[in-house]
Design an enzyme around this catalytic site. Structure first.
Site, mmCIF file in Angstrom:
data_model
loop_
_atom_site.group_PDB
_atom_site.id
_atom_site.type_symbol
_atom_site.label_atom_id
_atom_site.label_comp_id
_atom_site.label_asym_id
_atom_site.label_seq_id
_atom_site.Cartn_x
_atom_site.Cartn_y
_atom_site.Cartn_z
ATOM 1 N N HIS A 52 0.934 -1.149 0.036
ATOM 2 C CA HIS A 52 -0.032 0.132 0.138
ATOM 3 C C HIS A 52 0.692 1.297 0.120
ATOM 4 O O HIS A 52 0.405 2.364 0.511
ATOM 5 C CB HIS A 52 -0.970 0.008 1.372
ATOM 6 C CG HIS A 52 -1.721 -1.269 1.475
ATOM 7 N ND1 HIS A 52 -3.037 -1.502 0.784
ATOM 8 C CD2 HIS A 52 -1.345 -2.383 2.223
ATOM 9 C CE1 HIS A 52 -3.144 -2.728 1.260
ATOM 10 N NE2 HIS A 52 -2.323 -3.278 2.065
ATOM 11 N N GLU A 111 9.937 9.035 -16.493
ATOM 12 C CA GLU A 111 8.571 9.445 -16.760
ATOM 13 C C GLU A 111 8.227 9.304 -18.259
ATOM 14 O O GLU A 111 6.829 8.861 -18.343
ATOM 15 C CB GLU A 111 8.389 11.127 -16.531
ATOM 16 C CG GLU A 111 8.573 11.253 -15.047
ATOM 17 C CD GLU A 111 8.833 12.764 -14.613
ATOM 18 O OE1 GLU A 111 8.454 13.501 -15.637
ATOM 19 O OE2 GLU A 111 8.873 13.039 -13.412
#
Ligand code: ARG
Length: 462
Positions: free
Chosen positions: A156, A290
């Protein structure tokens, strides 16, 4: 406009129709496969007595010249021709005269383009495999060097349990290794030669399909001529494999972007692999990671697009199938440049071992080990979980790590704690005790790393 099929027509093709129909601007990248396929075809025609030896030699010489002239830049592939097949044939006829008109005997552009595409994709499958092998070598080096580099493992995106950098990188090693095995499967399934299938129903000439398959390094000829000209499964499988590679690269990129952020500082990208801001002088941006993450979209797009193109096509060849090229070529170029740049970026990236270890300590990643300590001293796990949780709560309030608590403070929650608790919850112990196969403990990790080495040395590149 240079067309192969004027005979039946009484009118010139409308220019817009011609342009819409033509594929030369993108299928010109198949020139080498087209010429090599033609050479094999001609050799076979001569072996079968369909062409004479003299005709074969003239055609082979002409094709060799065309190949050399294209490669040296002397001959430009222009939009004057409809497609690469017309370009090569027209050029051949221009160079050697009427003999050139015999090249297309017993062949259709349908089996021709099916062959060209298969040979092109086959070479790209091999190159993708080599690029993945290069990346795996880099990952293996990082693993070997970081067996004892502690870091938090996350679930998480919350710190969970301590692992090592070798272990974390090892997860990506597994992904890219599976990608290689997917490419091998594709290669094995696709490596059959469609040449000789004709337009759809074979030919009346006594072609030797085994011979051309062998000349072009295929395992053998394909088995059904209608399927041969209309099968593009290997393109779809390859696009699916490329999409999975991009998904893996994208997840890894996402982690590198997070690790490179000011808040994490787990890694520092090499100056050669990062970029600055035009306004903010302090910035060093992870643009390569990216872009890799971003370009994943267009590769998925190529897969979805082409799957959709293929879904409604009745047997056998239909012009829809010309759409097997642009999206695929773009996906191939994209994945190859992503793999090369990503490998360079990871190879030159610096890991801040101290920051990683401190982060593992500050995130209570050893809270499970506090509970395990209690369990080993006879406390039921559920109670141990509660005690450890209360200790964490106290540490949060006092802004410290579990290791910073005094023995007094530990014992305030349970009298079971002794002096050996510090040793039991140190990063080193926490990791070292995890020795199940595939876990980050040093002995388990060394076995995996040795196995990886064997795999890299023994697996031949496609
Ligand atoms: N440019 C075509 C393609 O890429 C070549 C095959 C043409 N065949 C035909 N029957 N029109 O699919």
């Amino acid at each position: 406009m240079a067309q192969l099929w004027g005979g039946r027509f009484t009118k010139e093709t409308d220019q817009m129709v011609y342009d819409f129909n033509a594929s030369i601007l993108f299928d010109r990248r198949l020139y080498r496969q087209d010429i090599e396929g033609s050479m094999a075809h001609v050799k076979m025609l001569a072996k079968q007595g369909i062409l004479t030896k003299q005709e074969r030699d003239r055609i082979l010489l002409g094709l060799t010249d065309i190949l050399q002239d294209v490669e040296s830049g002397r001959l430009e592939i222009t939009s004057e021709y409809e497609d690469i097949h017309s370009f090569v044939e027209a050029n051949l006829i221009e160079r050697i005269g009427d003999t050139g008109k015999k090249l297309h005997t017993g062949r259709s552009r349908n089996d021709q383009v099916a062959l060209d595409m298969r040979m092109y994709v086959r070479a790209e499958v091999q190159e993708t495999d080599h690029l993945l092998a290069d990346l795996l070598e880099v990952l293996q080096r990082i693993m070997e060097e970081n067996i004892n580099t502690f870091m938090p493992g996350f679930t998480h995106l919350q710190k969970a349990q301590p692992v090592t950098l070798a272990h974390h990188i090892g997860a990506y090693f597994e992904m890219f290794r599976r990608d290689r095995s997917r490419l091998e499967d594709i290669y094995e399934r696709m490596n059959y030669c469609p040449l000789g299938a004709g337009a759809l129903a074979g030919t009346t000439y006594p072609l030797d399909r085994n011979y051309t398959a062998e000349l072009l390094n295929f395992y053998g000829p394909t088995r059904n001529s209608m399927d041969s000209v209309s099968d593009r499964d290997y393109v779809i499988e390859y696009l699916a494999a490329l999409s999975t590679i991009m998904m893996h690269l994208s997840r890894f990129s996402e982690e590198i972007i997070i690790w490179n952020s000011n808040e994490y500082r787990f890694v520092e990208l090499d100056d050669a692999y990062s970029t600055g801001s035009s306004i903010m002088p302090q910035k060093k941006n992870p643009d390569i990671a990216e872009l890799v993450r971003g370009k994943t979209g267009r590769v998925y797009g190529a897969l979805m697009g082409f799957l959709t193109t293929m879904k409604g096509i009745p047997l056998a060849y239909n012009k829809d199938m010309q759409e097997d090229k642009e999206g695929v070529f773009d996906a191939i170029d994209t994945v190859k440049s992503c793999l090369k740049l990503f490998t360079g970026m990871v190879d030159t990236m610096k890991f801040n071992e101290k920051v990683m270890e401190a982060s593992a300590k500050n995130g209570f990643t050893n809270a499970t080990d506090v509970a395990d300590y209690l369990v080993n001293h006879g406390v039921p796990f559920r109670d141990a979980h509660g005690i450890s949780g209360r200790l964490v709560l106290r540490c949060i309030a006092e802004n410290k790590a579990l290791d910073d608590l005094t023995l007094e403070e530990f014992r305030a929650e349970s009298s079971v704690f002794e002096d050996d608790i510090y040793e039991a919850i140190s990063m080193k112990t926490c990791v070292e005790k995890r020795l199940t196969l595939g876990a980050p403990g040093e002995a388990a990790m060394r076995k995996v790393i040795a196995g990886n080495r064997r795999y890299l040395d023994e697996t031949e590149r496609l």
